[in-house]
Design a protein around this motif. Structure first.
Motif, PDB file in Angstrom:
ATOM      1  N   ILE A 178      -4.804   6.986   8.800  1.00 52.06           N
ATOM      2  CA  ILE A 178      -3.966   6.890   7.501  1.00 52.06           C
ATOM      3  C   ILE A 178      -4.160   5.399   7.149  1.00 52.06           C
ATOM      4  O   ILE A 178      -4.360   4.875   5.982  1.00 52.06           O
ATOM      5  N   PHE A 179      -3.349   4.509   7.488  1.00 50.81           N
ATOM      6  CA  PHE A 179      -2.966   3.374   8.049  1.00 50.81           C
ATOM      7  C   PHE A 179      -4.693   2.388   6.990  1.00 50.81           C
ATOM      8  O   PHE A 179      -4.367   1.588   5.934  1.00 50.81           O
ATOM      9  N   LYS A 180      -5.362   2.932   7.852  1.00 48.37           N
ATOM     10  CA  LYS A 180      -7.044   2.103   7.607  1.00 48.37           C
ATOM     11  C   LYS A 180      -7.297   3.150   6.627  1.00 48.37           C
ATOM     12  O   LYS A 180      -7.367   1.942   5.993  1.00 48.37           O
ATOM     13  N   ASN A 181      -7.007   4.110   6.399  1.00 44.48           N
ATOM     14  CA  ASN A 181      -8.017   4.008   4.877  1.00 44.48           C
ATOM     15  C   ASN A 181      -6.895   3.736   3.117  1.00 44.48           C
ATOM     16  O   ASN A 181      -7.811   3.399   2.357  1.00 44.48           O
ATOM     17  N   CYS A 182      -5.542   3.511   3.846  1.00 39.98           N
ATOM     18  CA  CYS A 182      -5.476   3.041   2.829  1.00 39.98           C
ATOM     19  C   CYS A 182      -5.120   1.684   2.602  1.00 39.98           C
ATOM     20  O   CYS A 182      -5.199   1.003   1.222  1.00 39.98           O
ATOM     21  N   ALA A 183      -5.502   1.179   3.186  1.00 38.75           N
ATOM     22  CA  ALA A 183      -5.590  -0.390   3.280  1.00 38.75           C
ATOM     23  C   ALA A 183      -7.450  -0.419   2.785  1.00 38.75           C
ATOM     24  O   ALA A 183      -7.282  -1.529   1.761  1.00 38.75           O
ATOM     25  N   TYR A 184      -8.356   0.441   3.393  1.00 37.13           N
ATOM     26  CA  TYR A 184      -9.598   0.160   2.295  1.00 37.13           C
ATOM     27  C   TYR A 184      -9.695   0.419   0.991  1.00 37.13           C
ATOM     28  O   TYR A 184      -9.984  -0.304   0.196  1.00 37.13           O
ATOM     29  N   TYR A 185      -9.014   2.189   0.766  1.00 35.85           N
ATOM     30  CA  TYR A 185      -9.229   2.199  -0.564  1.00 35.85           C
ATOM     31  C   TYR A 185      -8.762   1.548  -1.847  1.00 35.85           C
ATOM     32  O   TYR A 185      -8.981   1.235  -2.557  1.00 35.85           O
ATOM     33  N   TRP A 186      -7.634   1.114  -1.136  1.00 29.75           N
ATOM     34  CA  TRP A 186      -6.711   0.709  -1.820  1.00 29.75           C
ATOM     35  C   TRP A 186      -6.938  -0.695  -1.710  1.00 29.75           C
ATOM     36  O   TRP A 186      -6.786  -1.584  -3.917  1.00 29.75           O
ATOM     37  N   GLY A 187      -6.668  -1.612  -0.954  1.00 28.14           N
ATOM     38  CA  GLY A 187      -7.962  -3.087  -1.318  1.00 28.14           C
ATOM     39  C   GLY A 187      -8.615  -2.787  -2.311  1.00 28.14           C
ATOM     40  O   GLY A 187      -8.559  -4.040  -3.141  1.00 28.14           O
ATOM     41  N   PHE A 188      -9.814  -2.010  -1.804  1.00 26.06           N
ATOM     42  CA  PHE A 188     -10.810  -2.305  -3.186  1.00 26.06           C
ATOM     43  C   PHE A 188     -10.517  -1.917  -3.955  1.00 26.06           C
ATOM     44  O   PHE A 188     -11.226  -2.476  -5.429  1.00 26.06           O
ATOM     45  N   SER A 189      -9.776  -1.488  -4.385  1.00 25.22           N
ATOM     46  CA  SER A 189      -9.304   0.113  -6.000  1.00 25.22           C
ATOM     47  C   SER A 189      -8.820  -1.736  -6.348  1.00 25.22           C
ATOM     48  O   SER A 189      -9.130  -2.032  -8.054  1.00 25.22           O
ATOM     49  N   ALA A 190      -7.460  -2.602  -5.972  1.00 24.36           N
ATOM     50  CA  ALA A 190      -7.200  -3.280  -6.599  1.00 24.36           C
ATOM     51  C   ALA A 190      -8.186  -4.829  -7.253  1.00 24.36           C
ATOM     52  O   ALA A 190      -8.542  -5.412  -7.787  1.00 24.36           O
ATOM     53  N   TRP A 191      -9.503  -5.272  -5.906  1.00 33.56           N
ATOM     54  CA  TRP A 191     -10.504  -5.839  -5.968  1.00 33.56           C
ATOM     55  C   TRP A 191     -11.043  -5.896  -7.346  1.00 33.56           C
ATOM     56  O   TRP A 191     -11.286  -6.521  -8.064  1.00 33.56           O
TER      57      TRP A 191
END
Length: 287
Positions: free
Chosen positions: A140-153
């Motif tokens: 869950i934490f890995k998915n959050c970091a990946y999806y949220w991080g890239f979406s913000a970028w």
């Protein structure tokens, strides 16, 4: 049937843990994974010991998957709560304070990105079938970091006041939009077909085949057309926005989906003797 003695070892230390009838009862089943090889894939829940490539004494390797959470909670956190490419103007430097990009493609990109992830959430809840109802917290934490991080970028660059629209203007945007919508429909069609394949009530395992739906005809050429359509959607989104970070995100996604698709293709080829020889993993006739 014959007698089987099953030895369970720690996948890291090779220390003997127990026999199969006493596999760490203080860890619930969804947290446990058993392997025939410490570096191999985890055994599925429906696999039968008699059918596995072992002798009368089977040595298995135990892996703790870690604490987990309800899968629907995981799905909601990783997809529903995404920042959907919407940024407030005041996050940029003071010289651009409270100004936003005047280009319509920015709003269109936000709508397409939001649609993509809302569709994925709906599919997760109503279409996909999962062997486990839980997901490890680390995932869950890995998915959050990946999806949220890239979406913000991506959002930072697409919504920037200095964002430059595509070189060929509305023509490029419109063609890319049509391709995006077609790929999203194709992706949904494949997921729906896979769902029907698993839910037909038959106990015998089958591989997916094309149906009357034209979007499923990619099954003639690839084993995982859902990834093919997913890649097409992100390529069209890259063309629509003409943004380098989007292209990089698409490339990373392509690499990961290719790994998954090739693994699935190999599994199909091993399991089914009559598997179509024309099919490849993800890119028709190429890869």
């Amino acid at each position: 049937g014959g007698y089987y003695a099953v030895e369970v070892l720690n996948a890291k230390t090779r220390e003997q843990l127990c026999f199969l009838d006493k596999v760490h009862p203080h860890w619930y089943p969804a947290r446990q994974a058993l392997k025939l090889d410490p570096r191999g894939k985890s055994l599925r829940d429906d696999e039968i010991l008699q059918n596995l490539p072992v002798g009368t004494t089977a040595t298995m390797y135990f892996k703790d998957l870690g604490p987990d959470a309800c899968f629907w909670t995981a799905a909601g956190f990783t997809k529903w709560l995404l920042p959907f490419l919407f940024f407030f103007p005041y996050i940029y430097s003071p010289r651009y304070a409270f100004t936003s990009s005047p280009h319509p493609v920015v709003t269109l990109a936000c709508a397409c990105h939001t649609f993509h992830y809302v569709k994925r959430l709906i599919e997760t809840i109503f279409v996909h079938r999962f062997s486990h109802g839980t997901m490890p917290l680390r995932t869950i934490f890995k998915n959050c970091a990946y999806y949220w991080g890239f979406s913000a970028w991506l959002a930072y660059y697409i919504n920037h006041p200095l964002y430059t629209p595509p070189s060929y203007g509305e023509l490029q945007v419109n063609y890319a939009l049509v391709l995006f919508v077609m790929c999203e429909l194709g992706n949904f069609s494949i997921h729906w077909t896979l769902n029907n394949l698993r839910g037909d009530g038959s106990k015998s395992r089958k591989f997916p085949v094309p149906t009357k739906n034209p979007f499923t005809w990619l099954f003639f050429f690839v084993s995982c057309p859902n990834y093919t359509y997913e890649l097409g959607a992100w390529v069209s989104f890259s063309v629509m926005t003409q943004c380098l970070p989007v292209a990089l995100y698409t490339l990373l996604g392509f690499i990961q989906m290719t790994i998954w698709a090739r693994g699935k293709h190999r599994a199909y080829s091993r399991e089914f003797k009559n598997y179509p020889s024309l099919r490849v993993a993800i890119i028709p006739l190429i890869l």
